[in-house]
Design a protein around this motif. Structure first.
Motif, mmCIF file in Angstrom:
data_model
loop_
_atom_site.group_PDB
_atom_site.id
_atom_site.type_symbol
_atom_site.label_atom_id
_atom_site.label_comp_id
_atom_site.label_asym_id
_atom_site.label_seq_id
_atom_site.Cartn_x
_atom_site.Cartn_y
_atom_site.Cartn_z
ATOM 1 N N MET A 141 5.094 62.597 -49.393
ATOM 2 C CA MET A 141 4.733 61.633 -50.210
ATOM 3 C C MET A 141 6.711 62.086 -49.856
ATOM 4 S SD MET A 141 4.261 59.998 -51.905
ATOM 5 C CE MET A 141 2.200 60.021 -52.527
ATOM 6 N N PHE A 142 7.550 62.889 -49.926
ATOM 7 C CA PHE A 142 9.274 62.625 -50.018
ATOM 8 C C PHE A 142 9.207 62.189 -49.271
ATOM 9 C CE2 PHE A 142 10.384 68.063 -50.057
ATOM 10 C CZ PHE A 142 9.114 68.030 -51.490
ATOM 11 N N LYS A 143 8.683 61.192 -47.644
ATOM 12 C CA LYS A 143 9.212 59.720 -47.130
ATOM 13 C C LYS A 143 8.778 59.035 -47.893
ATOM 14 C CE LYS A 143 8.935 63.334 -43.125
ATOM 15 N NZ LYS A 143 10.119 63.706 -43.951
ATOM 16 N N ILE A 144 7.127 58.831 -48.422
ATOM 17 C CA ILE A 144 6.349 57.658 -48.869
ATOM 18 C C ILE A 144 7.010 57.035 -50.337
ATOM 19 C CG2 ILE A 144 3.982 56.584 -50.293
ATOM 20 C CD1 ILE A 144 2.050 58.691 -48.496
ATOM 21 N N GLY A 145 7.898 58.005 -50.961
ATOM 22 C CA GLY A 145 8.105 57.748 -52.253
ATOM 23 C C GLY A 145 9.247 57.360 -51.925
ATOM 24 N N GLU A 165 16.682 64.214 -48.377
ATOM 25 C CA GLU A 165 15.451 64.042 -49.213
ATOM 26 C C GLU A 165 15.551 64.617 -50.582
ATOM 27 O OE1 GLU A 165 12.089 65.477 -46.657
ATOM 28 O OE2 GLU A 165 11.858 63.270 -45.708
ATOM 29 N N GLY A 166 15.650 63.451 -51.111
ATOM 30 C CA GLY A 166 15.222 63.942 -52.919
ATOM 31 C C GLY A 166 16.950 63.454 -53.229
ATOM 32 N N GLY A 167 16.539 63.078 -54.573
ATOM 33 C CA GLY A 167 17.634 62.418 -55.898
ATOM 34 C C GLY A 167 18.467 61.034 -54.938
ATOM 35 N N SER A 215 13.504 69.747 -56.657
ATOM 36 C CA SER A 215 13.072 68.296 -57.683
ATOM 37 C C SER A 215 13.328 67.076 -56.498
ATOM 38 C CB SER A 215 13.740 68.353 -59.502
ATOM 39 O OG SER A 215 13.904 67.555 -59.355
ATOM 40 N N PRO A 216 12.748 66.039 -57.376
ATOM 41 C CA PRO A 216 12.891 65.067 -56.898
ATOM 42 C C PRO A 216 14.209 63.858 -57.471
ATOM 43 C CG PRO A 216 10.748 64.502 -58.658
ATOM 44 C CD PRO A 216 11.060 65.936 -57.815
ATOM 45 N N LEU A 217 14.217 64.931 -58.053
ATOM 46 C CA LEU A 217 16.193 64.464 -58.381
ATOM 47 C C LEU A 217 16.823 64.899 -57.271
ATOM 48 C CD1 LEU A 217 15.027 64.133 -62.135
ATOM 49 C CD2 LEU A 217 14.607 62.511 -60.947
ATOM 50 N N ALA A 218 16.703 65.989 -57.097
ATOM 51 C CA ALA A 218 18.163 66.961 -56.553
ATOM 52 C C ALA A 218 18.040 66.486 -54.927
ATOM 53 C CB ALA A 218 18.453 68.590 -57.040
ATOM 54 N N SER A 219 19.436 65.889 -54.261
ATOM 55 C CA SER A 219 18.916 66.493 -53.107
ATOM 56 C C SER A 219 18.859 67.597 -52.488
ATOM 57 C CB SER A 219 20.236 65.958 -52.322
ATOM 58 O OG SER A 219 21.648 66.710 -52.388
ATOM 59 N N PHE A 220 17.681 67.307 -51.353
ATOM 60 C CA PHE A 220 17.400 68.932 -50.372
ATOM 61 C C PHE A 220 17.604 68.502 -48.565
ATOM 62 C CE2 PHE A 220 14.086 70.708 -48.155
ATOM 63 C CZ PHE A 220 14.694 71.632 -48.607
ATOM 64 N N GLY A 221 18.660 69.393 -48.559
ATOM 65 C CA GLY A 221 18.535 68.738 -46.857
ATOM 66 C C GLY A 221 18.838 70.315 -46.122
ATOM 67 N N GLY A 222 19.373 69.996 -45.059
ATOM 68 C CA GLY A 222 19.842 70.963 -44.396
ATOM 69 C C GLY A 222 21.508 70.556 -43.031
#
Ligand code: NAD
Length: 476
Positions: A156-160, A454-456, A438-445
């Motif tokens: 879902m991190f990708k589909i959304g 992903e995110g945000g 959170s879907p509202l915050a960016s997340f990555g490496g």
């Protein structure tokens, strides 16, 4: 055994069975096959890509709010099937039922959260002579490749974000955990237009067919750093965009003023939730010498309360590892620690089921920094507990990793903890908690933990290309 025909791929809105044979899916709590799924052929992948390409013009032309209505209906359809999906997730992945429920809810919640995001046009210039506006437009067909630790959430991190921005998708779950993903694909039928979301499955050889496919515009990949490098290299030929969410070796730093008895259970779950099979699990725990003995005691006392067993049973806190290669790898790392003579502070006693891929929780007491268990991503229920004297040393050791995914700082003085957080080289740093996404915050490496986010809002941007339209105004 669930029959083969129960599971089909989704291609162009239709169920697609096996053309080239099937793959067995094993319940890691028993080691026995519970289902067979199709092994996608090249021709079926071509069909899926063609279906996604055919669906793209109409889907991308919809108003964002119209896409959101359909995606929110998809989220509701997932929520309505929460109980059977969670049970199936436990059967294919191994995590306890309450964790599986959390993942299913999280998957639907993530989609809803993404639907609340927006990418407004940017006005670059609005003068007497010129109007210049940049709009982020979708890329086309996204190839999504997902691992086995959180099959639904990471899908879902990708589909959304891909679908809400107007792309279409061909998604591939891990061969170890395709079942729940095929189920949610089925749920999308009749809600999303045919071809917008296609789900194919098969052995690992399917991944390279996706990354090489000329009909795919972007790859969104979550998995190990080793595979991520291959994905990036394979994407070069067709110049695909890539987002890579890769491995991690997250440190947690416990400061001298931390309330160690209170946080010990949280630190336990930071390291051992889902058996440590989390990219952002705490994989190295640095503890100030002044509180080290107390934390050791509290951690061990808590660890003794956690039951290992089949995730479908009541009261089980930890299930099996997901698959045989990971089971072998984690046991080999634990064996290496023993062979090197490191002190094993704790190894969970009690009944370890004799079938399935169960590994008892193991805590290693202050091994050297060069130990494999400190330097490598264990992705399993074994944790090195490490002493430090000086915070400079702890920060340097936390940063001395090829990875840079997450980190957490634990202490009572929030300002001091924030000052330390600002010196950590990782995509996310948590203070007094960990793994909150959170879907509202960016997340990555950072470093070898990935490329892109992903995110945000930034997560949405990854699925778009900027198109700037410049209008020279007519002279007055
Ligand atoms: P993996 O790299 O073995 O596999 C991931 C996916 O890639 C699977 O679907 C697999 O079939 C596919 N694949 C395998 N070879 C491929 C190839 N050559 N080309 C394209 N696809 C290929 O990873 P895994 O063992 O499934 O997952 C564990 C790893 O994932 C850990 O390192 C973990 O840290 C990482 N991970 C990262 C994140 C993150 O967000 N950064 C999240 C979860 C897991």
């Amino acid at each position: 055994m669930i029959s083969e025909s129960d599971y089909a791929m989704l291609i162009g809105g239709a169920r697609a069975g096996s053309a080239d044979g099937t793959c067995a899916v094993v319940n890691p709590a028993t080691g026995e096959a519970i289902a067979h799924v199709p092994d996608c052929s090249q021709a079926q992948l071509d069909e899926a890509v063609a279906a996604a390409r055919a669906a793209f013009p109409a889907w991308s032309a919809l108003l964002p709010e119209d896409r959101r209505v359909k995606l929110l209906a998809f989220a509701e359809a997932i929520l309505a099937q929460e109980a059977p999906l969670a049970r199936l997730l436990t059967q294919e992945q191994g995590k306890p039922l309450h964790e599986a429920e959390r993942e299913v809810m999280g998957c639907a919640g993530w989609l809803k959260g993404v639907c609340a995001l927006d990418l407004p046009d940017e006005v670059n210039e609005d003068s007497e002579t010129r109007l210049s506006v940049t709009r982020r437009v979708p890329l086309g067909v996204v190839g999504a490749i997902v691992p086995w630790n959180f099959p639904l959430l990471l899908a879902m991190f990708k589909i959304g974000p891909a679908l809400v921005t107007g792309n279409t998708m061909v998604l591939k779950p891990s061969p170890f955990t395709p079942l729940t993903t095929l189920r949610i694909a089925e749920l999308s039928r009749g809600i999303l237009p045919d071809g917008v979301l296609n789900v194919v499955c098969g052995e690992d050889r399917l991944g390279p067919l996706i990354t090489a496919h000329p009909g795919i515009d972007k790859i969104s990949f979550t998995g190990s750093t080793a595979t991520g490098r291959r994905v990036m290299a394979a994407s070069a030929d067709t110049l695909k965009r890539v987002t890579l969410e890769l491995g991690g070796n997250d440190a947690a730093i416990v400061l001298p003023d931390a309330d160690v008895e209170r946080i010990a259970p949280e630190l336990f779950w930071a390291a051992f939730r889902n058996n440590g099979q989390i990219c952002i699990a705490t994989k190295r725990l640095y503890v100030h010498r002044s509180v080290y003995p107390r934390l050791k005691e509290a951690l061990v006392a808590y660890a003794k309360t956690v039951r290992l067993g089949d995730g479908t049973e009541q009261g089980v806190g930890l299930g099996p590892l997901n698959n045989k290669p990971q089971f072998d790898r984690v046991r080999e790392l634990i064996e290496d620690s023993r062979a090197q003579g490191y002190d094993v502070l704790f190894e969970a006693a009690g009944d370890v089921p004799d079938k399935g891929y169960f590994v008892p929780v193991t805590i290693i007491d202050n091994p050297p920094e060069t130990a494999r268990i400190v330097q490598e991503e264990q992705f399993g229920p074994v944790l090195p507990l490490l002493v430090y004297d000086d915070i400079e040393d702890a920060v340097a050791r936390a940063n001395a990793s090829e990875y840079g995914l997450g980190c957490s700082i634990w202490g009572s003085d929030e300002c001091a903890a924030a000052g330390i957080a600002a010196r950590i080289q990782s995509g996310t740093v948590w203070i007094n908690e960990t793994q909150h996404l959170s879907p509202l915050a960016s997340f990555g490496g950072w470093k070898q933990s990935g490329l892109g986010t992903e995110g945000g809002r930034e997560g949405l941007v990854e699925y778009t290309v900027p198109r700037t339209i410049v209008l020279k105004r007519a002279e007055a």
